[in-house]
Enzyme design. Structure first.
Site, PDB file in Angstrom:
ATOM      1  N   ASN A 108       0.868  -1.181   0.000  1.00 13.72           N
ATOM      2  CA  ASN A 108       0.000   0.000   0.000  1.00 13.72           C
ATOM      3  C   ASN A 108       0.906   1.234   0.000  1.00 13.72           C
ATOM      4  O   ASN A 108       1.454   1.591   1.027  1.00 13.72           O
ATOM      5  CB  ASN A 108      -0.896  -0.033   1.257  1.00 13.72           C
ATOM      6  CG  ASN A 108      -1.763   1.206   1.378  1.00 13.72           C
ATOM      7  OD1 ASN A 108      -1.848   2.008   0.451  1.00 13.72           O
ATOM      8  ND2 ASN A 108      -2.408   1.359   2.524  1.00 13.72           N
ATOM      9  N   TRP A 109       1.011   1.843  -1.171  1.00 19.62           N
ATOM     10  CA  TRP A 109       1.932   2.979  -1.300  1.00 19.62           C
ATOM     11  C   TRP A 109       1.346   4.282  -0.743  1.00 19.62           C
ATOM     12  O   TRP A 109       2.044   5.293  -0.695  1.00 19.62           O
ATOM     13  CB  TRP A 109       2.321   3.177  -2.767  1.00 19.62           C
ATOM     14  CG  TRP A 109       3.367   2.232  -3.263  1.00 19.62           C
ATOM     15  CD1 TRP A 109       3.976   1.222  -2.571  1.00 19.62           C
ATOM     16  CD2 TRP A 109       3.943   2.210  -4.583  1.00 19.62           C
ATOM     17  NE1 TRP A 109       4.883   0.572  -3.370  1.00 19.62           N
ATOM     18  CE2 TRP A 109       4.883   1.161  -4.611  1.00 19.62           C
ATOM     19  CE3 TRP A 109       3.746   2.956  -5.739  1.00 19.62           C
ATOM     20  CZ2 TRP A 109       5.632   0.853  -5.756  1.00 19.62           C
ATOM     21  CZ3 TRP A 109       4.483   2.662  -6.872  1.00 19.62           C
ATOM     22  CH2 TRP A 109       5.421   1.622  -6.885  1.00 19.62           C
ATOM     23  N   LYS A 110       0.061   4.247  -0.428  1.00 20.58           N
ATOM     24  CA  LYS A 110      -0.601   5.464   0.084  1.00 20.58           C
ATOM     25  C   LYS A 110      -0.337   6.645  -0.870  1.00 20.58           C
ATOM     26  O   LYS A 110      -0.180   6.437  -2.069  1.00 20.58           O
ATOM     27  CB  LYS A 110      -0.161   5.750   1.518  1.00 20.58           C
ATOM     28  CG  LYS A 110      -0.343   4.509   2.397  1.00 20.58           C
ATOM     29  CD  LYS A 110      -0.227   4.769   3.857  1.00 20.58           C
ATOM     30  CE  LYS A 110      -0.384   3.457   4.618  1.00 20.58           C
ATOM     31  NZ  LYS A 110      -0.360   3.625   6.063  1.00 20.58           N
ATOM     32  N   HIS A 131      -9.789   1.462   4.583  1.00 19.29           N
ATOM     33  CA  HIS A 131      -8.545   1.646   5.350  1.00 19.29           C
ATOM     34  C   HIS A 131      -8.824   2.616   6.492  1.00 19.29           C
ATOM     35  O   HIS A 131      -9.586   3.573   6.340  1.00 19.29           O
ATOM     36  CB  HIS A 131      -7.444   2.179   4.425  1.00 19.29           C
ATOM     37  CG  HIS A 131      -6.097   2.144   5.060  1.00 19.29           C
ATOM     38  ND1 HIS A 131      -5.693   3.081   5.983  1.00 19.29           N
ATOM     39  CD2 HIS A 131      -5.071   1.258   4.939  1.00 19.29           C
ATOM     40  CE1 HIS A 131      -4.468   2.779   6.389  1.00 19.29           C
ATOM     41  NE2 HIS A 131      -4.071   1.673   5.773  1.00 19.29           N
ATOM     42  N   GLU A 183      -7.194   5.008   7.605  1.00 18.78           N
ATOM     43  CA  GLU A 183      -6.926   6.422   7.285  1.00 18.78           C
ATOM     44  C   GLU A 183      -8.132   7.040   6.592  1.00 18.78           C
ATOM     45  O   GLU A 183      -8.434   8.217   6.771  1.00 18.78           O
ATOM     46  CB  GLU A 183      -5.661   6.537   6.419  1.00 18.78           C
ATOM     47  CG  GLU A 183      -4.409   6.351   7.273  1.00 18.78           C
ATOM     48  CD  GLU A 183      -3.221   5.755   6.533  1.00 18.78           C
ATOM     49  OE1 GLU A 183      -3.204   5.747   5.289  1.00 18.78           O
ATOM     50  OE2 GLU A 183      -2.296   5.281   7.222  1.00 18.78           O
ATOM     51  N   GLU A 186      -5.878  -4.691  10.602  1.00 21.29           N
ATOM     52  CA  GLU A 186      -4.833  -3.681  10.815  1.00 21.29           C
ATOM     53  C   GLU A 186      -5.141  -2.895  12.085  1.00 21.29           C
ATOM     54  O   GLU A 186      -5.921  -1.939  12.054  1.00 21.29           O
ATOM     55  CB  GLU A 186      -4.810  -2.690   9.637  1.00 21.29           C
ATOM     56  CG  GLU A 186      -4.372  -3.290   8.329  1.00 21.29           C
ATOM     57  CD  GLU A 186      -3.752  -2.224   7.420  1.00 21.29           C
ATOM     58  OE1 GLU A 186      -2.599  -2.402   7.035  1.00 21.29           O
ATOM     59  OE2 GLU A 186      -4.415  -1.222   7.125  1.00 21.29           O
ATOM     60  N   GLY A 240       1.925   2.515  10.732  1.00 23.99           N
ATOM     61  CA  GLY A 240       2.884   3.606  10.554  1.00 23.99           C
ATOM     62  C   GLY A 240       3.549   4.052  11.847  1.00 23.99           C
ATOM     63  O   GLY A 240       4.199   5.090  11.896  1.00 23.99           O
ATOM     64  N   SER A 271       2.891  -1.862  10.465  1.00 29.55           N
ATOM     65  CA  SER A 271       4.327  -1.881  10.726  1.00 29.55           C
ATOM     66  C   SER A 271       4.990  -3.221  10.407  1.00 29.55           C
ATOM     67  O   SER A 271       5.884  -3.670  11.126  1.00 29.55           O
ATOM     68  CB  SER A 271       4.613  -1.458  12.175  1.00 29.55           C
ATOM     69  OG  SER A 271       4.198  -0.123  12.381  1.00 29.55           O
ATOM     70  N   GLY A 307       2.733  -1.124   4.301  1.00 32.74           N
ATOM     71  CA  GLY A 307       2.775   0.286   3.933  1.00 32.74           C
ATOM     72  C   GLY A 307       4.209   0.749   3.754  1.00 32.74           C
ATOM     73  O   GLY A 307       4.837   0.533   2.709  1.00 32.74           O
ATOM     74  N   GLY A 308       4.761   1.368   4.790  1.00 30.01           N
ATOM     75  CA  GLY A 308       6.096   1.967   4.737  1.00 30.01           C
ATOM     76  C   GLY A 308       7.164   1.075   4.133  1.00 30.01           C
ATOM     77  O   GLY A 308       7.968   1.535   3.311  1.00 30.01           O
TER      78      GLY A 308
HETATM   79  P1  PGA Z   1       2.484   0.499   7.671  1.00 24.83           P
HETATM   80  O1  PGA Z   1       1.073   0.720   6.936  1.00 24.83           O
HETATM   81  O2  PGA Z   1       3.040  -0.791   7.160  1.00 24.83           O
HETATM   82  O3  PGA Z   1       3.303   1.686   7.259  1.00 24.83           O
HETATM   83  O4  PGA Z   1       2.197   0.463   9.117  1.00 24.83           O
HETATM   84  C1  PGA Z   1       0.199  -0.349   6.704  1.00 24.83           C
HETATM   85  C2  PGA Z   1      -1.105   0.146   6.135  1.00 24.83           C
HETATM   86  O5  PGA Z   1      -1.530   1.237   6.525  1.00 24.83           O
HETATM   87  O6  PGA Z   1      -1.739  -0.525   5.320  1.00 24.83           O
END
Ligand code: PGA
Length: 252
Positions: free
Chosen positions: A12-14, A103, A105, A173, A179, A215, A236-237
């Protein structure tokens, strides 16, 4: 490797990367991971921001990488007067196979309520996309012990009737782990995946794919994937850097 053991690794590159930076990623990633991808050990999905979908798709032509989006329109599955939105049908048209919906967010920052998420799921499935539905508890819910109830009611309230179960993946999640560098520990992940899989079994008489996100990195990915009922990872990251993401896929 039997199909049953195949895991789903979703990047997930956001809201990251320009077209040229994404190209640097795909060039580097493909150069290092050709052999690895050819083994087809796991299904790998990259979910870039909308403006990158076409260029990323083109870069991955001929590889086993799937393309996914991070969201879709809730009002219509095809087209209409919805300024600023992108429909599920448009995502299919550009080559997406998957879409992330709900998600945290989006739930938190865009105030997406469960009814909106339900519509998005229906639209996505109508357009033939596989849905990665995210659910997760807040730190407060985790600390006051009400996290299981929170998760089961979130799952229940997010799912429309007439859902196509074969095209549904649930992503657990925990919001406090996204994050933050603070991963849920292996026992916590195991507890929730077992819990969610029992709920799905009771409700649908079917096992669903449940993947973990929050994470995930090269140090913990393999341990998490080995947990019972963990069918994959949402990253994500650690998916933003081609080398890190390659290493993550290599070790799982
Ligand atoms: P993260 O993000 O790996 O940076 O914690 C995961 C996500 O939000 O899908």
């Amino acid at each position: 490797m039997s199909k049953i053991n195949k895991k789903l690794i979703v990047a997930n590159w956001k809201m990251h990367k320009t077209i040229s930076i994404a190209k640097q990623f795909t060039d580097k990633f493909l150069a290092t991971s050709k052999e690895l991808l050819a083994q087809n050990k796991h299904d790998v999905v990259i979910c870039p921001a909308f403006h990158l979908l076409d260029s990323v798709r083109k870069s991955f032509i001929g590889s086993s990488i799937y393309l996914g989006a991070q969201d879709c329109c809730s009002f219509s599955s095809d087209e209409g007067a919805f300024t600023g939105d992108v429909s599920a049908w448009m995502l299919r048209d550009i080559g997406c196979e998957y879409v992330i919906i709900g998600h945290s967010e989006r739930r938190e920052r865009y105030k997406e309520i469960n009814d909106v998420i339900k519509n998005k799921i229906l639209n996505a499935q109508q357009a033939g996309l596989k849905v990665i539905l995210c659910i997760g508890e807040t730190l407060e819910q985790r600390e006051d012990g009400a996290y299981k109830e929170a998760l089961s009611s979130m799952l229940e309230a997010s799912l429309p009737k007439n859902i196509l179960l074969d095209d549904l993946i649930v992503a657990y999640e925990p919001i406090w782990a996204i994050g933050t560098g603070r991963t849920a520990n292996l026992e916590q992940i195991e507890e929730i995946h077992k819990f969610l899989s029992e709920i799905c079994l009771t409700r649908f008489a079917k096992e669903l794919k449940i993947i973990y996100g929050g994470s995930v990195n090269t140090d913990n990915a393999s341990k998490i994937l080995n947990i019972n009922k963990v069918s994959g990872l949402l990253v994500g990251g650690a998916s933003l850097d081609p080398e890190k993401f390659y290493n993550l896929i290599k070790i799982v």
